[in-house]
Write an enzyme that holds these catalytic residues in place. Sequence first.
Site, PDB file in Angstrom:
ATOM      1  N   GLY A  74       0.816  -1.207   0.000  1.00  0.00           N
ATOM      2  CA  GLY A  74       0.000   0.000   0.000  1.00  0.00           C
ATOM      3  C   GLY A  74       0.849   1.256   0.000  1.00  0.00           C
ATOM      4  N   GLY A 104      -0.333   4.437   0.435  1.00  0.00           N
ATOM      5  CA  GLY A 104      -1.108   5.552   0.977  1.00  0.00           C
ATOM      6  C   GLY A 104      -0.284   6.334   1.987  1.00  0.00           C
ATOM      7  CG  PHE A 105      -1.900   9.742   4.051  1.00  0.00           C
ATOM      8  CD1 PHE A 105      -1.172  10.878   3.755  1.00  0.00           C
ATOM      9  CD2 PHE A 105      -3.226   9.686   3.670  1.00  0.00           C
ATOM     10  CE1 PHE A 105      -1.751  11.957   3.094  1.00  0.00           C
ATOM     11  CE2 PHE A 105      -3.826  10.753   3.018  1.00  0.00           C
ATOM     12  CZ  PHE A 105      -3.089  11.889   2.724  1.00  0.00           C
ATOM     13  N   GLY A 106       0.132   5.815   5.218  1.00  0.00           N
ATOM     14  CA  GLY A 106       0.920   4.953   6.095  1.00  0.00           C
ATOM     15  C   GLY A 106       2.103   4.336   5.371  1.00  0.00           C
ATOM     16  CB  VAL A 120      -1.274  -7.989  -2.454  1.00  0.00           C
ATOM     17  CG1 VAL A 120      -1.065  -9.082  -1.413  1.00  0.00           C
ATOM     18  CG2 VAL A 120      -0.018  -7.147  -2.609  1.00  0.00           C
ATOM     19  CD  GLU A 135     -14.849  16.670   3.694  1.00  0.00           C
ATOM     20  OE1 GLU A 135     -14.099  17.039   4.595  1.00  0.00           O
ATOM     21  OE2 GLU A 135     -14.611  15.667   2.976  1.00  0.00           O
ATOM     22  CG  ASP A 179      -7.959   4.092   7.152  1.00  0.00           C
ATOM     23  OD1 ASP A 179      -7.353   4.771   7.992  1.00  0.00           O
ATOM     24  OD2 ASP A 179      -8.628   4.569   6.221  1.00  0.00           O
ATOM     25  CB  ALA A 224      -4.298  11.604   6.417  1.00  0.00           C
TER      26      ALA A 224
END
Lengths: 417, 417
Positions: free
Chosen positions: A12, A14-16, A80, A172, A300, A315
């Site tokens: 992944g 993403g942010f992590g 994966v 939003e 997450d 995030a």
Amino acid sequence: MKSHLPHVVILGGGFGGTRAARGLRTAPVRVTVIDRTNHHVFQPLLYQVATAGLAGSDIASPIRWMLRRQRNATVLMAEVRAVDPKRRVVQLDNGEEIVYDYLVAATGARHSYFGHGEWEAHAPGLKSLDDALEIRRRFLVAFESAEKIEDAEERKALLTFVLVGGGPTGVELAGVMQEIARAMRGDFRRIDTRATRVILLEGGPRVLPSFPPSLSARAHQDLIDLGVEVRTGALVTRVEPGVVWVGDERIAARTVFWAAGNEASRVGQSLGSRHDRAGRVEVEPDLSVPGNPEIFVIGDLAIVHKDGKQVPAVAPAAMQMGSLAARNIRRDLRGEPRVSFRYRNKGDLATIGRHKAIADFGRFHVTGRLAWWFWLFVHIMYLVGFRNRLSVLLQWAYAYFTYQRGVRLITPESRLC
Amino acid sequence: MKSHLPHVVILGGGFGGTRAARGLRTAPVRVTVIDRTNHHVFQPLLYQVATAGLAGSDIASPIRWMLRRQRNATVLMAEVRAVDPKRRVVQLDNGEEIVYDYLVAATGARHSYFGHGEWEAHAPGLKSLDDALEIRRRFLVAFESAEKIEDAEERKALLTFVLVGGGPTGVELAGVMQEIARAMRGDFRRIDTRATRVILLEGGPRVLPSFPPSLSARAHQDLIDLGVEVRTGALVTRVEPGVVWVGDERIAARTVFWAAGNEASRVGQSLGSRHDRAGRVEVEPDLSVPGNPEIFVIGDLAIVHKDGKQVPAVAPAAMQMGSLAARNIRRDLRGEPRVSFRYRNKGDLATIGRHKAIADFGRFHVTGRLAWWFWLFVHIMYLVGFRNRLSVLLQWAYAYFTYQRGVRLITPESRLC
């Protein structure tokens, strides 16, 4: 020589995942980041892409490009299939197997339809750039279709948009969709876009339930002021093409979007550890999986507690976890004991519309115009490091002064840009 | 009241169609513009979107938005099935019929596979935003796949790109693809992107055949200097998955793009008038169809001659024709005789790569750095009216100074942004 170094595989980008990779920049390891797409997405602004305020490229960056100067990192674009913790391999869907010494699972979550996966086709959610472009297409095509149609009932259903879920994404989207509908009124000749109905359905007692009740109430009022129909305690019982059911009530809406519930990526389930109903993996204080200290789960995909409360799926939390996983790997390699994760909450923000936002800093709350400008400032600052910050700033300035959105393109076969 | 005004239906929102609509801004008519997409595309820069230099939204604008202030104009996003000139109706693919008093057909051209439509799947062309995004996806995915693969032969085929057709599109794509491959070398760990082969196949004796021979020769040399393999007199005889045949020669290339030949939109054939093999419609000097003075055909869909030579299929010609069709409709309504089309050629430009371009102004030619800066200036000026000009300028400035391209995103299911 290089191949004798321990191999850290990060699932992944993403942010992590990207934060974990960067945390290993100077460590004596080989890093491989695997993602099904070639890009990292700034998720908090996905709703802007979904509503044609920004282009996808404004909030996304190729992972390969982000890590180009980190010579110990390789990026693979691949899906994966599963992880085999016993053999310490990651299986890709082309059959290839990648052996790891350390694994960092950061594959995040998808939206959950609470066992009604068949609703997804009628009510797409918003997690990826692809999702955002599909929502944008449906949103814009609804107005195009309404402009063409003669039947009044059908036209009304085309101009009714239902958002399921009153969390940050639903709020939003609802706010900005109502604003855009109003801003587009000059572009159409047969329909009055001000007649657009945006309905926000929240199953629980209040919108933005992760915020304090007073801020929820303010956001609720902000939405009403914008013209959004907000309905709390409204549990969706069925979604069909063109119809949403709330109990016995039938809402005719051609366009429905889903912003309720998360379900962790199924990669988590192949780690062989305990997970909750949403598929999130229970981790030790050092973020590793019980019994498999070489596997870290972050973002997450992980359940982490602080003061008896779950660390939220935002995030900053994912980034903090990514840094800690990298730090614990470095400590292992130096023979030092691991450290525990401690979430530092810097405050929660949500925006509802122009000059309307709420901010929760624990000890004090901010709302309205000040909160909105603060939200704008924080998001532009976070985009630092993305080359697109200036472009985003320009587009926002343009939208702010003209009330127009620039990226209103629909392309055939559901593709957009 | 409004509905008693003559109804002008314009098919296509490209350069010709939008110009025709604007030319009727103050005329006592109702205008309806029909396009299968919701946006106008600045076609001369499509190759930049295809090669990830610009986002789609930088060179496209919603037609509805372009005409928002023109109160006599309605825009419909719809697919035209056919025109029935006897009943004066346009049939849409949803069955709806639209009655016209005047028709302006400006639906342009698609690429032609010379009777081998089955090649399209293996060798897509570049006419729409959608095409550009598909080319971008295939181009970027080839490098991602090469980075993953072990087999040396297959890796070589993945890093070989064939462009069929040595016109402006083929030349521009070839030059920029070779440049990008070089610029991306730092992003990959297993492959050396400098080993990328870009092969340009031209069936005729020289590239850019619409330019004078000396400029063709210069462009040919520029391409070679960039590292492109240019082969003239190379007629493609077969395209299969992963293979292009030039006579008996087999070229193993996973990625092939088509930039050879045009075929006019099939709408032209339903007008009942004469057309050439490419499907283009023969028109009178006033751009109307023989026997149907209420139908105008403009842009790439029309065959128009000047001094015994065909007017080229370029944006300025389409815009001039659009203006003239509008002018002749206005003259009709005032009872004045129609005027004939006269093409004003302001010069031809083609770019090959950084600091490499050619310009033909009839009496004099310009090449190299000066031509390239001129090309850049002209294209930025043309984008005036598009809100994105400043954004494009920034992205080009960024690319110019860093040798990087920002929009290198691949999204699942072939979508990009």
